[in-house]
Scaffold this active site. Structure first.
Site, PDB file in Angstrom:
ATOM      1  N   PRO A  98      -1.233   4.410  -4.470  1.00 19.28           N
ATOM      2  CA  PRO A  98      -2.270   5.336  -4.895  1.00 19.28           C
ATOM      3  C   PRO A  98      -1.759   6.738  -5.226  1.00 19.28           C
ATOM      4  O   PRO A  98      -0.884   7.272  -4.553  1.00 19.28           O
ATOM      5  CB  PRO A  98      -3.239   5.390  -3.704  1.00 19.28           C
ATOM      6  CG  PRO A  98      -2.485   4.850  -2.551  1.00 19.28           C
ATOM      7  CD  PRO A  98      -1.452   3.925  -3.104  1.00 19.28           C
ATOM      8  N   ASN A  99      -2.298   7.246  -6.299  1.00 15.90           N
ATOM      9  CA  ASN A  99      -2.086   8.609  -6.788  1.00 15.90           C
ATOM     10  C   ASN A  99      -0.719   8.856  -7.423  1.00 15.90           C
ATOM     11  O   ASN A  99      -0.479   9.947  -7.926  1.00 15.90           O
ATOM     12  CB  ASN A  99      -2.355   9.648  -5.690  1.00 15.90           C
ATOM     13  CG  ASN A  99      -3.786   9.596  -5.233  1.00 15.90           C
ATOM     14  OD1 ASN A  99      -4.700   9.588  -6.051  1.00 15.90           O
ATOM     15  ND2 ASN A  99      -4.002   9.532  -3.936  1.00 15.90           N
ATOM     16  N   ARG A 157      -0.836  16.163  -9.440  1.00 21.08           N
ATOM     17  CA  ARG A 157      -1.049  16.215  -7.992  1.00 21.08           C
ATOM     18  C   ARG A 157       0.070  16.991  -7.306  1.00 21.08           C
ATOM     19  O   ARG A 157       1.233  16.631  -7.393  1.00 21.08           O
ATOM     20  CB  ARG A 157      -1.095  14.796  -7.439  1.00 21.08           C
ATOM     21  CG  ARG A 157      -1.242  14.764  -5.946  1.00 21.08           C
ATOM     22  CD  ARG A 157      -1.172  13.345  -5.421  1.00 21.08           C
ATOM     23  NE  ARG A 157      -1.220  13.396  -3.970  1.00 21.08           N
ATOM     24  CZ  ARG A 157      -0.462  12.666  -3.195  1.00 21.08           C
ATOM     25  NH1 ARG A 157       0.397  11.815  -3.710  1.00 21.08           N
ATOM     26  NH2 ARG A 157      -0.548  12.775  -1.885  1.00 21.08           N
ATOM     27  N   TYR A 195       5.683  17.223  -5.617  1.00 17.69           N
ATOM     28  CA  TYR A 195       6.100  16.087  -6.432  1.00 17.69           C
ATOM     29  C   TYR A 195       6.691  16.464  -7.784  1.00 17.69           C
ATOM     30  O   TYR A 195       7.172  15.590  -8.509  1.00 17.69           O
ATOM     31  CB  TYR A 195       4.920  15.134  -6.647  1.00 17.69           C
ATOM     32  CG  TYR A 195       4.369  14.597  -5.348  1.00 17.69           C
ATOM     33  CD1 TYR A 195       5.048  13.619  -4.632  1.00 17.69           C
ATOM     34  CD2 TYR A 195       3.183  15.087  -4.819  1.00 17.69           C
ATOM     35  CE1 TYR A 195       4.565  13.137  -3.435  1.00 17.69           C
ATOM     36  CE2 TYR A 195       2.680  14.602  -3.617  1.00 17.69           C
ATOM     37  CZ  TYR A 195       3.373  13.635  -2.937  1.00 17.69           C
ATOM     38  OH  TYR A 195       2.891  13.155  -1.752  1.00 17.69           O
ATOM     39  N   ASN A 245       6.884   2.216  -3.510  1.00 17.63           N
ATOM     40  CA  ASN A 245       6.408   3.492  -2.991  1.00 17.63           C
ATOM     41  C   ASN A 245       4.944   3.246  -2.647  1.00 17.63           C
ATOM     42  O   ASN A 245       4.087   3.316  -3.521  1.00 17.63           O
ATOM     43  CB  ASN A 245       6.547   4.606  -4.031  1.00 17.63           C
ATOM     44  CG  ASN A 245       6.098   5.947  -3.489  1.00 17.63           C
ATOM     45  OD1 ASN A 245       5.385   6.011  -2.493  1.00 17.63           O
ATOM     46  ND2 ASN A 245       6.481   7.014  -4.161  1.00 17.63           N
ATOM     47  N   ALA A 266       0.123   6.695   0.073  1.00 16.17           N
ATOM     48  CA  ALA A 266      -0.710   6.871   1.269  1.00 16.17           C
ATOM     49  C   ALA A 266      -0.825   5.606   2.104  1.00 16.17           C
ATOM     50  O   ALA A 266      -1.006   5.677   3.325  1.00 16.17           O
ATOM     51  CB  ALA A 266      -2.100   7.363   0.875  1.00 16.17           C
ATOM     52  N   GLU A 293      11.742   0.602   0.568  1.00 18.81           N
ATOM     53  CA  GLU A 293      10.673   1.607   0.611  1.00 18.81           C
ATOM     54  C   GLU A 293      11.219   2.906   0.033  1.00 18.81           C
ATOM     55  O   GLU A 293      12.297   3.352   0.423  1.00 18.81           O
ATOM     56  CB  GLU A 293      10.247   1.814   2.064  1.00 18.81           C
ATOM     57  CG  GLU A 293       9.241   2.916   2.274  1.00 18.81           C
ATOM     58  CD  GLU A 293       8.974   3.204   3.758  1.00 18.81           C
ATOM     59  OE1 GLU A 293       7.977   3.869   4.040  1.00 18.81           O
ATOM     60  OE2 GLU A 293       9.787   2.789   4.621  1.00 18.81           O
ATOM     61  N   HIS A 316      10.158   7.033  -1.261  1.00 20.58           N
ATOM     62  CA  HIS A 316       9.205   8.138  -1.314  1.00 20.58           C
ATOM     63  C   HIS A 316       9.832   9.291  -2.087  1.00 20.58           C
ATOM     64  O   HIS A 316      11.005   9.625  -1.860  1.00 20.58           O
ATOM     65  CB  HIS A 316       8.839   8.613   0.097  1.00 20.58           C
ATOM     66  CG  HIS A 316       8.174   7.550   0.893  1.00 20.58           C
ATOM     67  ND1 HIS A 316       6.852   7.211   0.705  1.00 20.58           N
ATOM     68  CD2 HIS A 316       8.652   6.706   1.836  1.00 20.58           C
ATOM     69  CE1 HIS A 316       6.550   6.212   1.521  1.00 20.58           C
ATOM     70  NE2 HIS A 316       7.634   5.894   2.214  1.00 20.58           N
ATOM     71  N   ARG A 352       6.661  16.441   6.405  1.00 21.62           N
ATOM     72  CA  ARG A 352       5.316  16.884   6.043  1.00 21.62           C
ATOM     73  C   ARG A 352       4.362  16.719   7.228  1.00 21.62           C
ATOM     74  O   ARG A 352       4.761  16.908   8.366  1.00 21.62           O
ATOM     75  CB  ARG A 352       4.872  16.124   4.800  1.00 21.62           C
ATOM     76  CG  ARG A 352       5.775  16.453   3.604  1.00 21.62           C
ATOM     77  CD  ARG A 352       5.431  15.704   2.349  1.00 21.62           C
ATOM     78  NE  ARG A 352       4.066  15.987   1.930  1.00 21.62           N
ATOM     79  CZ  ARG A 352       3.376  15.182   1.128  1.00 21.62           C
ATOM     80  NH1 ARG A 352       3.911  14.081   0.665  1.00 21.62           N
ATOM     81  NH2 ARG A 352       2.147  15.503   0.781  1.00 21.62           N
TER      82      ARG A 352
END
Length: 143
Positions: free
Chosen positions: A9-10, A17, A22, A73, A76, A97, A99, A106
């Site tokens: 998502p996103n 965003r 990012y 990735n 969320a 995985e 990111h 964060r």
């Protein structure tokens, strides 16, 4: 070798965003970058993005027997989805995985990754380059 790059998502909102986290490059820029960087690796890379957890699960299930590796990735869903953990375990496809940012630096809740225990490694905080490192890892260790 066939690798599927999945984004949650996103990720389709890259460039809009939180550009301070990012960057300003878009999702299309990410796809173009991966295609360009993997040209000489003699592999086929396919892409999938969804904002819906069930669609991501379905895509991973459909990957069984079709792909040699997955770069994901989960965005969320990293911090919430036991379903993604379970499906990666179920298909048994080597999965990395990735990111763009470093979730561990964060919010506190971002330090939790359910999917991590089903992945062969995690690459975080390296921007778009992390996807290339993930693909190279799969090529080197799982071809």
């Amino acid at each position: 070798m066939k690798i599927l790059v999945i984004n949650g998502p996103n990720i389709n909102m890259l460039g809009i965003r939180e550009p301070e986290i990012y960057g300003r490059e878009t999702y299309d820029d990410l796809i173009a970058y991966i295609k360009e960087e993997t040209k000489l690796l003699n592999i086929k890379v396919s892409f999938y993005q969804s904002n819906h957890e069930g669609n991501l699960v379905d895509k991973i299930q459909e990957s069984y027997g079709k792909y040699d590796g997955i770069v994901i990735n989960p965005a969320a869903y990293t911090h919430t989805s036991v379903a993604l953990l379970d499906v990666v375990k179920a298909v048994g496809i080597p999965t990395v995985e990735v990111h763009i940012s470093d979730p561990d630096s964060r919010d506190e809740f971002r330090k939790i990754s359910y999917i991590r225990q089903a992945c062969v490694t995690t690459i975080k905080g390296k921007g778009f380059k992390g996807y290339i490192e993930a693909i190279e890892y799969l090529v080197k260790h799982h071809s």
